[in-house]
Design a protein around this motif. Structure first.
Motif, PDB file in Angstrom:
ATOM      1  N   TYR A   1       2.950   6.492 -19.229  1.00 64.10           N
ATOM      2  CA  TYR A   1       2.593   7.312 -18.077  1.00 64.10           C
ATOM      3  C   TYR A   1       1.359   6.805 -17.325  1.00 64.10           C
ATOM      4  N   GLY A   2       0.777   5.711 -17.780  1.00 67.82           N
ATOM      5  CA  GLY A   2      -0.344   5.117 -17.065  1.00 67.82           C
ATOM      6  C   GLY A   2      -1.616   5.936 -17.082  1.00 67.82           C
TER       7      GLY A   2
ATOM      8  N   GLY B   1       8.528  24.138 -16.202  1.00 68.11           N
ATOM      9  CA  GLY B   1       8.342  23.500 -14.920  1.00 68.11           C
ATOM     10  C   GLY B   1       7.075  23.795 -14.153  1.00 68.11           C
ATOM     11  N   MET B   2       6.245  24.751 -14.571  1.00 68.10           N
ATOM     12  CA  MET B   2       5.030  25.032 -13.816  1.00 68.10           C
ATOM     13  C   MET B   2       3.990  23.962 -14.148  1.00 68.10           C
ATOM     14  N   ILE B   3       3.502  23.300 -13.110  1.00 71.84           N
ATOM     15  CA  ILE B   3       2.458  22.290 -13.280  1.00 71.84           C
ATOM     16  C   ILE B   3       1.483  22.394 -12.117  1.00 71.84           C
ATOM     17  N   MET B   4       0.197  22.431 -12.435  1.00 71.11           N
ATOM     18  CA  MET B   4      -0.851  22.430 -11.416  1.00 71.11           C
ATOM     19  C   MET B   4      -1.889  21.397 -11.818  1.00 71.11           C
ATOM     20  N   VAL B   5      -2.276  20.579 -10.852  1.00 71.25           N
ATOM     21  CA  VAL B   5      -3.354  19.619 -11.074  1.00 71.25           C
ATOM     22  C   VAL B   5      -4.361  19.764  -9.949  1.00 71.25           C
ATOM     23  N   GLY B   6      -5.589  19.325 -10.210  1.00 72.56           N
ATOM     24  CA  GLY B   6      -6.652  19.457  -9.213  1.00 72.56           C
ATOM     25  C   GLY B   6      -6.323  18.757  -7.903  1.00 72.56           C
ATOM     26  N   ASP B   7      -5.638  17.632  -7.979  1.00 73.52           N
ATOM     27  CA  ASP B   7      -5.209  16.890  -6.791  1.00 73.52           C
ATOM     28  C   ASP B   7      -3.815  17.409  -6.426  1.00 73.52           C
TER      29      ASP B   7
ATOM     30  N   PHE C   1      -1.700  17.754  -4.100  1.00 77.78           N
ATOM     31  CA  PHE C   1      -0.643  17.122  -3.303  1.00 77.78           C
ATOM     32  C   PHE C   1      -0.198  15.780  -3.887  1.00 77.78           C
ATOM     33  N   ASN C   2      -0.702  15.442  -5.054  1.00 78.25           N
ATOM     34  CA  ASN C   2      -0.363  14.188  -5.711  1.00 78.25           C
ATOM     35  C   ASN C   2       0.849  14.425  -6.622  1.00 78.25           C
ATOM     36  N   ASN C   3       2.036  14.278  -6.058  1.00 77.71           N
ATOM     37  CA  ASN C   3       3.263  14.555  -6.810  1.00 77.71           C
ATOM     38  C   ASN C   3       3.504  13.558  -7.935  1.00 77.71           C
ATOM     39  N   ALA C   4       3.062  12.321  -7.770  1.00 78.34           N
ATOM     40  CA  ALA C   4       3.206  11.337  -8.847  1.00 78.34           C
ATOM     41  C   ALA C   4       2.359  11.749 -10.057  1.00 78.34           C
ATOM     42  N   LEU C   5       1.145  12.229  -9.811  1.00 74.62           N
ATOM     43  CA  LEU C   5       0.287  12.701 -10.898  1.00 74.62           C
ATOM     44  C   LEU C   5       0.921  13.904 -11.583  1.00 74.62           C
ATOM     45  N   LYS C   6       1.447  14.838 -10.804  1.00 75.97           N
ATOM     46  CA  LYS C   6       2.117  16.003 -11.390  1.00 75.97           C
ATOM     47  C   LYS C   6       3.263  15.572 -12.294  1.00 75.97           C
ATOM     48  N   ALA C   7       4.063  14.610 -11.827  1.00 72.57           N
ATOM     49  CA  ALA C   7       5.192  14.132 -12.627  1.00 72.57           C
ATOM     50  C   ALA C   7       4.716  13.483 -13.922  1.00 72.57           C
ATOM     51  N   ASN C   8       3.639  12.679 -13.843  1.00 77.06           N
ATOM     52  CA  ASN C   8       3.093  12.049 -15.049  1.00 77.06           C
ATOM     53  C   ASN C   8       2.573  13.084 -16.033  1.00 77.06           C
TER      54      ASN C   8
ATOM     55  N   ASP D   1      -8.628  11.752 -15.701  1.00 72.69           N
ATOM     56  CA  ASP D   1      -7.373  10.996 -15.580  1.00 72.69           C
ATOM     57  C   ASP D   1      -6.198  11.879 -15.171  1.00 72.69           C
ATOM     58  N   LEU D   2      -6.369  13.183 -15.320  1.00 70.10           N
ATOM     59  CA  LEU D   2      -5.286  14.129 -15.038  1.00 70.10           C
ATOM     60  C   LEU D   2      -5.566  14.928 -13.773  1.00 70.10           C
ATOM     61  N   GLY D   3      -6.456  14.436 -12.938  1.00 66.16           N
ATOM     62  CA  GLY D   3      -6.770  15.118 -11.678  1.00 66.16           C
ATOM     63  C   GLY D   3      -7.759  16.248 -11.837  1.00 66.16           C
TER      64      GLY D   3
END
Length: 187
Positions: free
Chosen positions: A19-20, A58-64, A66-73, A47-49
């Motif tokens: 997942y980088g 399916g609920m995921i929230m990250v600080g960034d 609008f970063n859908n790639a980060l959400k997916a990771n 590293d996780l925003g």
């Protein structure tokens, strides 16, 4: 922090590589998922925003946000870790027997035997936290069933009665100071 075995380090390292993200970020998520009993996690790692949450389904929230790639990771890492934790039998307070993950290829020992029970920095009588976090030499653990909040600042642990507050959010500043904010039904 619980001490990873060599097998655990390799397993988590593989997830980090896929997942980088850093091994530290995967370890941080593992502890959050263990605290959330494999169905949810609250985390705060660069590293996780920054601050974020994950819930099974399916609920995921990250600080960034609008970063859908980060959400997916983050969702991918959390899903894999959740599967590992489910194999660890986590009904209540952790014991050394919970360091085993029974996967298709046999058992993988994630933690050094005996190190699992010694990894908690809060008083044992508080039980299992619903949320934990750490940054800038300050860490917290929230225990809604016992209505307690444990805060460790530089190795000094203080326990607070949360009374009737239903704490649903924590925030830590990313600067060098040690501040912690809460959100409850009272604001």
């Amino acid at each position: 922090m619980r001490q990873l075995s060599e097998e655990g380090r390799r397993t988590l390292g593989g997830i980090a590589e896929r997942y980088g993200v850093s091994l530290g970020a995967v370890e941080h998520l593992l502890m959050a998922i263990i605290a959330g009993q494999a169905t949810q996690a609250q985390f705060n790692h660069p590293d996780l925003g920054g601050m974020g949450q994950w819930s099974e389904g399916g609920m995921i929230m990250v600080g960034d946000m609008f970063n859908n790639a980060l959400k997916a990771n983050v969702a991918g890492v959390c899903s894999e870790l959740s599967a590992l934790v489910r194999g660890m039998d986590l009904p209540g307070p952790q014991t050394p027997s919970q360091s085993q993950y029974q996967g298709q290829g046999g058992g993988v020992s994630l933690f050094v035997p005996g190190a699992l029970s010694a990894g908690n920095w809060w008083p044992e009588e508080l039980g299992h936290p619903a949320s934990t976090g750490a940054q800038n030499d300050l860490r917290y653990a929230f225990f809604p069933t016992t209505r307690r909040l444990a805060i460790d600042i530089g190795g000094r642990v203080m326990v607070y009665d949360t009374k009737d507050h239903r704490i649903g959010g924590f925030s830590q500043q990313q600067s060098g100071d040690q501040s912690l904010s809460f959100t409850s039904q009272y604001g």
